[in-house]
Design a protein around this motif. Structure first.
Motif, PDB file in Angstrom:
ATOM      1  N   SER A  57       0.824  -1.209   0.000  1.00 48.19           N
ATOM      2  CA  SER A  57       0.000   0.000   0.000  1.00 48.19           C
ATOM      3  C   SER A  57       0.858   1.259   0.000  1.00 48.19           C
ATOM      4  CB  SER A  57      -0.923  -0.013   1.222  1.00 48.19           C
ATOM      5  OG  SER A  57      -1.700   1.160   1.287  1.00 48.19           O
ATOM      6  N   SER A  58       1.927   1.242   0.772  1.00 46.68           N
ATOM      7  CA  SER A  58       2.798   2.423   0.846  1.00 46.68           C
ATOM      8  C   SER A  58       3.543   2.667  -0.460  1.00 46.68           C
ATOM      9  CB  SER A  58       3.804   2.261   1.994  1.00 46.68           C
ATOM     10  OG  SER A  58       4.733   1.220   1.708  1.00 46.68           O
ATOM     11  N   MET A  59       3.769   1.587  -1.229  1.00 45.10           N
ATOM     12  CA  MET A  59       4.513   1.681  -2.490  1.00 45.10           C
ATOM     13  C   MET A  59       3.584   1.678  -3.702  1.00 45.10           C
ATOM     14  SD  MET A  59       7.617   1.871  -1.431  1.00 45.10           S
ATOM     15  CE  MET A  59       8.579   1.568  -2.902  1.00 45.10           C
ATOM     16  N   ASN A  60       2.267   1.618  -3.455  1.00 43.86           N
ATOM     17  CA  ASN A  60       1.264   1.594  -4.532  1.00 43.86           C
ATOM     18  C   ASN A  60       1.496   0.421  -5.487  1.00 43.86           C
ATOM     19  OD1 ASN A  60      -1.061   2.618  -5.725  1.00 43.86           O
ATOM     20  ND2 ASN A  60       0.103   3.832  -7.224  1.00 43.86           N
ATOM     21  N   ILE A  61       1.742  -0.762  -4.907  1.00 43.36           N
ATOM     22  CA  ILE A  61       1.968  -1.983  -5.696  1.00 43.36           C
ATOM     23  C   ILE A  61       0.732  -2.868  -5.574  1.00 43.36           C
ATOM     24  CG2 ILE A  61       3.386  -4.054  -5.954  1.00 43.36           C
ATOM     25  CD1 ILE A  61       5.678  -2.466  -4.663  1.00 43.36           C
ATOM     26  N   PRO A  62       0.120  -3.264  -6.678  1.00 40.14           N
ATOM     27  CA  PRO A  62      -1.078  -4.119  -6.595  1.00 40.14           C
ATOM     28  C   PRO A  62      -0.740  -5.527  -6.129  1.00 40.14           C
ATOM     29  CG  PRO A  62      -0.422  -3.812  -8.881  1.00 40.14           C
ATOM     30  CD  PRO A  62       0.463  -2.911  -8.067  1.00 40.14           C
ATOM     31  N   VAL A  63      -1.632  -6.098  -5.323  1.00 41.61           N
ATOM     32  CA  VAL A  63      -1.474  -7.455  -4.797  1.00 41.61           C
ATOM     33  C   VAL A  63      -2.716  -8.262  -5.155  1.00 41.61           C
ATOM     34  CG1 VAL A  63      -1.187  -8.877  -2.725  1.00 41.61           C
ATOM     35  CG2 VAL A  63      -0.033  -6.665  -2.892  1.00 41.61           C
ATOM     36  N   THR A  64      -2.514  -9.447  -5.679  1.00 40.13           N
ATOM     37  CA  THR A  64      -3.627 -10.336  -6.025  1.00 40.13           C
ATOM     38  C   THR A  64      -3.498 -11.631  -5.241  1.00 40.13           C
ATOM     39  OG1 THR A  64      -3.684  -9.445  -8.282  1.00 40.13           O
ATOM     40  CG2 THR A  64      -4.836 -11.521  -7.894  1.00 40.13           C
ATOM     41  N   ALA A  65      -4.532 -11.950  -4.468  1.00 42.40           N
ATOM     42  CA  ALA A  65      -4.511 -13.187  -3.673  1.00 42.40           C
ATOM     43  C   ALA A  65      -4.763 -14.389  -4.568  1.00 42.40           C
ATOM     44  CB  ALA A  65      -5.559 -13.119  -2.570  1.00 42.40           C
ATOM     45  N   ARG A  66      -4.149 -15.519  -4.198  1.00 41.15           N
ATOM     46  CA  ARG A  66      -4.294 -16.747  -4.976  1.00 41.15           C
ATOM     47  C   ARG A  66      -4.473 -17.929  -4.029  1.00 41.15           C
ATOM     48  NH1 ARG A  66      -2.691 -18.409 -10.093  1.00 41.15           N
ATOM     49  NH2 ARG A  66      -2.335 -20.640 -10.314  1.00 41.15           N
ATOM     50  N   GLY A  67      -5.531 -18.698  -4.254  1.00 38.58           N
ATOM     51  CA  GLY A  67      -5.761 -19.908  -3.477  1.00 38.58           C
ATOM     52  C   GLY A  67      -5.283 -21.123  -4.248  1.00 38.58           C
TER      53      GLY A  67
END
Length: 286
Positions: A57-67
């Motif tokens: 969030s601080s670096m504005n990097i998108p994160v996508t969760a994966r199951g």
């Protein structure tokens, strides 16, 4: 400092990978969409997820969760330039309590594994997505997965009592609880069920179990015309019987499924009901 080095400093080098084969394995689901992530992260706790999301969030990097990565809707396909957050190491069944019919699990638990462990104690977790042998509980909750048995037992939403969720900011939120009757206040946890991970990442789930049915039975019936098959479904429901599942399919699809599964010989045959037409047997296999 690279993204992989940054995350290694925060979580430890054993929890992040930039290897080409690992990136490729976490680039998509079973559909056609595929985007290579910049890094794949393997958290082992809620704290790990929180630390990563605070950094992202601080670096504005998108994160996508994966199951389990077995969906067909692109939900676990990374955003270009982002991080794939694999929950496969958070795969512990923390508790199965026969005393109050509750299971507490991490999001990486495979659905069929939970069903097997609950069954050993005489309990039943009904949701049955077709991929239950490889899909994860976290993915089921994120997509509100159903399956054929939802006719009688409902979809995943009906079995979620409580959730631990990490928001995009890294804040940890506890929703619901472990009581079967919890009706006071806003149902915040319900917002996350079926949200495809857009509102937060689930790191723990409290699930409702029910006593396991004494037996299951299956019946395959053949009809000369589709409207007759649809009418039979309606008559079954109107008669006061509620099967756990009802499926209508054409003979080509059914034959392909039996060939794939190694279909069994018929155990018995049923006589043709008088109102189902002539010249065709009403039930082919049971």
């Amino acid at each position: 400092m690279s993204l992989k080095e940054d995350i290694s400093r925060i979580l430890g080098p054993e929890k992040v990978s930039g290897a080409p084969d690992v990136l490729a394995a976490h680039a998509g689901d079973k559909w056609y969409a595929s985007v290579l992530p910049e890094a794949v992260v393997f958290p082992e706790s809620t704290e790990d997820v929180s630390l990563l999301l605070r950094y992202a969030s601080s670096m504005n990097i998108p994160v996508t969760a994966r199951g389990g990565g077995v969906g067909y809707v692109g939900g676990c396909v990374p955003v270009r330039g982002g991080i794939s957050l694999s929950l496969e190491r958070m795969n512990r069944i923390l508790e199965i309590s026969p005393e109050d019919g509750v299971a507490v699990v991490e999001p990486g638990v495979i659905t069929a594994d939970l069903q097997r462990e609950a069954r050993a104690l005489g309990w039943f977790y009904p949701p049955d997505p077709a991929s239950r042998k490889e899909c994860s509980i976290g993915g089921n909750i994120a997509t509100n997965a159903g399956g054929p048995r939802c006719l009688k037992y409902g979809v995943t939403r009906a079995y979620v009592l409580g959730l631990t969720v990490v928001l995009a900011s890294g804040e940890v939120v506890e929703c619901g609880g472990r009581t079967h009757k919890n009706k006071t206040g806003f149902d915040i946890g319900d917002l996350f069920i079926g949200s495809e991970g857009m509102l937060g990442i689930i790191t723990r789930a409290v699930l409702r179990l029910i006593p396991h049915p004494e037996a299951f039975g299956a019946l395959s019936a053949g009809f000369p015309q589709f409207p007759l098959a649809a009418a039979a479904v309606q008559r079954i429901l109107n008669s006061g019987h509620l099967p756990s599942a009802l499926e209508i399919t054409d003979s080509f699809t059914l034959r392909a499924a039996r060939n794939y599964l190694g279909g069994q010989r018929p155990a018995f045959r049923l006589p043709r009901p008088p109102d189902c037409g002539s010249g065709r047997q009403a039930a082919r296999r049971a």
